[in-house]
Design a protein around this motif. Structure first.
Motif, mmCIF file in Angstrom:
data_model
loop_
_atom_site.group_PDB
_atom_site.id
_atom_site.type_symbol
_atom_site.label_atom_id
_atom_site.label_comp_id
_atom_site.label_asym_id
_atom_site.label_seq_id
_atom_site.Cartn_x
_atom_site.Cartn_y
_atom_site.Cartn_z
ATOM 1 N N GLN A 273 0.826 -1.207 0.000
ATOM 2 C CA GLN A 273 0.000 0.000 0.000
ATOM 3 C C GLN A 273 0.862 1.260 0.000
ATOM 4 O OE1 GLN A 273 -3.347 0.241 2.741
ATOM 5 N NE2 GLN A 273 -3.457 -1.992 2.868
ATOM 6 N N LEU A 274 1.939 1.224 0.773
ATOM 7 C CA LEU A 274 2.841 2.379 0.823
ATOM 8 C C LEU A 274 3.463 2.630 -0.548
ATOM 9 C CD1 LEU A 274 4.649 1.646 4.208
ATOM 10 C CD2 LEU A 274 3.047 3.521 3.762
ATOM 11 N N ALA A 275 3.867 1.549 -1.218
ATOM 12 C CA ALA A 275 4.485 1.684 -2.535
ATOM 13 C C ALA A 275 3.504 2.260 -3.552
ATOM 14 C CB ALA A 275 5.005 0.330 -3.002
ATOM 15 N N VAL A 276 2.230 1.922 -3.404
ATOM 16 C CA VAL A 276 1.201 2.438 -4.314
ATOM 17 C C VAL A 276 0.925 3.915 -4.024
ATOM 18 C CG1 VAL A 276 -1.239 2.283 -4.939
ATOM 19 C CG2 VAL A 276 0.136 0.201 -4.745
ATOM 20 N N ARG A 277 0.870 4.279 -2.743
ATOM 21 C CA ARG A 277 0.573 5.662 -2.373
ATOM 22 C C ARG A 277 1.764 6.593 -2.600
ATOM 23 N NH1 ARG A 277 -3.331 5.871 2.921
ATOM 24 N NH2 ARG A 277 -4.637 4.049 2.444
ATOM 25 N N ALA A 278 2.968 6.046 -2.530
ATOM 26 C CA ALA A 278 4.165 6.863 -2.745
ATOM 27 C C ALA A 278 4.283 7.233 -4.219
ATOM 28 C CB ALA A 278 5.400 6.094 -2.294
ATOM 29 N N GLU A 279 5.052 8.266 -4.478
ATOM 30 C CA GLU A 279 5.304 8.662 -5.859
ATOM 31 C C GLU A 279 6.172 7.590 -6.534
ATOM 32 O OE1 GLU A 279 4.134 11.225 -7.554
ATOM 33 O OE2 GLU A 279 2.984 11.945 -5.827
ATOM 34 N N PRO A 280 5.933 7.317 -7.808
ATOM 35 C CA PRO A 280 6.812 6.387 -8.532
ATOM 36 C C PRO A 280 8.252 6.893 -8.504
ATOM 37 C CG PRO A 280 4.827 6.876 -9.798
ATOM 38 C CD PRO A 280 4.850 7.843 -8.654
ATOM 39 N N PRO A 281 9.228 6.043 -8.800
ATOM 40 C CA PRO A 281 10.638 6.451 -8.718
ATOM 41 C C PRO A 281 10.982 7.735 -9.466
ATOM 42 C CG PRO A 281 10.495 4.081 -8.939
ATOM 43 C CD PRO A 281 9.102 4.595 -9.089
ATOM 44 N N ARG A 282 10.455 7.917 -10.679
ATOM 45 C CA ARG A 282 10.801 9.121 -11.463
ATOM 46 C C ARG A 282 10.272 10.383 -10.771
ATOM 47 N NH1 ARG A 282 12.344 9.873 -16.664
ATOM 48 N NH2 ARG A 282 11.955 7.686 -17.148
ATOM 49 N N GLU A 283 9.023 10.335 -10.310
ATOM 50 C CA GLU A 283 8.446 11.488 -9.629
ATOM 51 C C GLU A 283 9.097 11.689 -8.258
ATOM 52 O OE1 GLU A 283 6.857 9.308 -11.363
ATOM 53 O OE2 GLU A 283 5.855 10.508 -12.909
ATOM 54 N N SER A 284 9.494 10.586 -7.621
ATOM 55 C CA SER A 284 10.198 10.694 -6.331
ATOM 56 C C SER A 284 11.539 11.387 -6.519
ATOM 57 C CB SER A 284 10.410 9.295 -5.737
ATOM 58 O OG SER A 284 9.174 8.699 -5.381
ATOM 59 N N LEU A 285 12.196 11.106 -7.638
ATOM 60 C CA LEU A 285 13.462 11.765 -7.947
ATOM 61 C C LEU A 285 13.266 13.262 -8.057
ATOM 62 C CD1 LEU A 285 16.463 11.603 -8.753
ATOM 63 C CD2 LEU A 285 15.718 11.212 -11.123
ATOM 64 N N ALA A 286 12.172 13.668 -8.693
ATOM 65 C CA ALA A 286 11.882 15.103 -8.822
ATOM 66 C C ALA A 286 11.669 15.734 -7.455
ATOM 67 C CB ALA A 286 10.654 15.299 -9.708
ATOM 68 N N LEU A 287 10.981 15.038 -6.560
ATOM 69 C CA LEU A 287 10.772 15.554 -5.202
ATOM 70 C C LEU A 287 12.102 15.709 -4.466
ATOM 71 C CD1 LEU A 287 7.614 13.624 -3.900
ATOM 72 C CD2 LEU A 287 7.832 16.095 -4.249
ATOM 73 N N MET A 288 12.992 14.740 -4.638
ATOM 74 C CA MET A 288 14.302 14.818 -3.975
ATOM 75 C C MET A 288 15.129 15.977 -4.512
ATOM 76 S SD MET A 288 15.433 10.841 -3.257
ATOM 77 C CE MET A 288 15.133 10.189 -4.909
ATOM 78 N N ILE A 289 15.090 16.165 -5.834
ATOM 79 C CA ILE A 289 15.834 17.261 -6.446
ATOM 80 C C ILE A 289 15.306 18.603 -5.936
ATOM 81 C CG2 ILE A 289 16.278 18.480 -8.615
ATOM 82 C CD1 ILE A 289 16.328 15.713 -9.983
ATOM 83 N N ALA A 290 13.991 18.729 -5.851
ATOM 84 C CA ALA A 290 13.387 19.975 -5.370
ATOM 85 C C ALA A 290 13.744 20.224 -3.904
ATOM 86 C CB ALA A 290 11.867 19.905 -5.539
ATOM 87 N N ALA A 291 13.772 19.151 -3.113
ATOM 88 C CA ALA A 291 14.109 19.312 -1.694
ATOM 89 C C ALA A 291 15.554 19.762 -1.534
ATOM 90 C CB ALA A 291 13.876 17.987 -0.962
ATOM 91 N N ALA A 292 16.459 19.194 -2.338
ATOM 92 C CA ALA A 292 17.865 19.585 -2.258
ATOM 93 C C ALA A 292 18.052 21.040 -2.682
ATOM 94 C CB ALA A 292 18.716 18.657 -3.127
ATOM 95 N N GLU A 293 17.348 21.443 -3.740
ATOM 96 C CA GLU A 293 17.494 22.801 -4.244
ATOM 97 C C GLU A 293 16.934 23.832 -3.279
ATOM 98 O OE1 GLU A 293 15.577 22.608 -8.018
ATOM 99 O OE2 GLU A 293 17.376 21.868 -9.062
ATOM 100 N N SER A 294 16.011 23.411 -2.413
ATOM 101 C CA SER A 294 15.406 24.350 -1.477
ATOM 102 C C SER A 294 16.292 24.633 -0.261
ATOM 103 C CB SER A 294 14.050 23.810 -0.993
ATOM 104 O OG SER A 294 14.231 22.676 -0.135
ATOM 105 N N LEU A 295 17.369 23.874 -0.118
ATOM 106 C CA LEU A 295 18.237 24.021 1.057
ATOM 107 C C LEU A 295 19.403 24.991 0.776
ATOM 108 C CD1 LEU A 295 18.307 20.276 2.098
ATOM 109 C CD2 LEU A 295 17.245 22.154 3.381
#
Length: 295
Positions: A273-295
């Motif tokens: 269920q967590l894997a389904v609710r989480a963003e797929p790997p490509r979209e998760s990568l975008a979230l990580m990139i945005a989080a890094a850029e915000s710091l």
């Protein structure tokens, strides 16, 4: 007619590199296959070595170190008579009985975590959900140092960081486990060690996500409530079909290992269920990139 001697199967050369637990599991699987090929029951094998059905089961699951006398007797019972074959097997048994790489850190480790390190190195697949911190296998040294500083105000901090770095090497071993991590988005914003440390950590996650054996998903805030809220856990799956999955739950001063079928089924459903609710790997990568850029 003289029966042809039984030959021992080949243990993958990469297994020993993953530690004694992995090697014990592989040897146990060999013993089980030899017993089954010989048409011998666990009860008969146990009687032959003056043991119990449970002892044979533990040997075949690789749960404990082997006594060479037991292995000698079992190989004879199963028809492994060639001296070269037997010595090859005993060589593997001796390696499996040696302390794991983590033994040099035993003064820092509780017994329950030493058990986990052995199982982690022996696993085929590691699935983990983390709601608070970056999983240990994915941490940078600076991030680990900051985590250790919170929980261990002692001169042993440098060795604890070294231990975690050493533990991460399993992801680079040929034939090593695959890692599938689902991280709550909060992990990307909790400033462990300060902004610079967190930014470097997230950039490390981005790089690790490019490895073929690593999958990282981010569970975004917008996903709302989820079935693992307030907890973190890890599921280990092994190559040997006889070995059940194990769920590892770490607490402040102990850990729980679950392997009952109903518990495994529940945690597997939650992880799915967590894997389904989480963003797929490509979209998760975008979230990580945005989080890094915000710091």
């Amino acid at each position: 007619m003289i029966p042809e001697p039984v030959r021992v199967g080949v243990v993958d050369s990469h297994v020993a590199e993953r530690g004694p637990t992995a090697l014990r599991i592989a040897i146990g699987g060999q013993l089980r296959r030899l017993r089954e090929k010989s048409g011998i029951t666990r009860e008969d094998a146990a009687e032959y070595i003056r043991g119990s059905h449970a002892k044979i089961s533990r040997l075949e699951l690789g749960r404990h170190a082997f006594k060479e006398r037991d292995v000698q007797d079992l190989l004879s019972l199963y028809g492994v008579t060639e001296a070269e074959q037997r010595e090859l097997f005993f060589g593997l048994v001796r390696r499996a009985n040696q302390p794991g790489w983590w033994h040099r850190y035993s003064d820092l480790l509780p017994q329950w975590f030493e058990t986990y390190l052995g199982l982690e190195g022996a696993a085929q697949t590691i699935r983990t959900f983390e709601g608070q911190l970056v999983p240990g296998l994915l941490q940078t040294e600076d991030y680990t140092r900051a985590v250790v500083a919170v929980g261990h105000k002692s001169p042993d901090s440098a060795r604890r960081v070294e231990l975690r770095r050493k533990r991460q090497e399993i992801l680079d071993l040929p034939g090593g486990p695959s890692l599938w991590a689902v991280l709550d988005e909060a992990v990307l914003h909790r400033t462990i060690g300060g902004k610079a440390v967190l930014r470097d950590q997230i950039e490390h996650l981005i790089e690790m996500s490019k490895k073929l054996n690593v999958t990282i998903q981010v569970l975004p805030y917008r996903a709302g409530g989820h079935p693992a809220a307030g907890s973190s856990f890890t599921m280990l799956r092994f190559t040997e079909r006889e070995l059940p999955d194990i769920v590892y739950l770490e607490q402040l001063t102990s850990a729980i290992y679950l392997d009952r079928r109903e518990d495994i089924a529940l945690y597997r459903e939650v992880m799915d269920q967590l894997a389904v609710r989480a963003e797929p790997p490509r979209e998760s990568l975008a979230l990580m990139i945005a989080a890094a850029e915000s710091l």
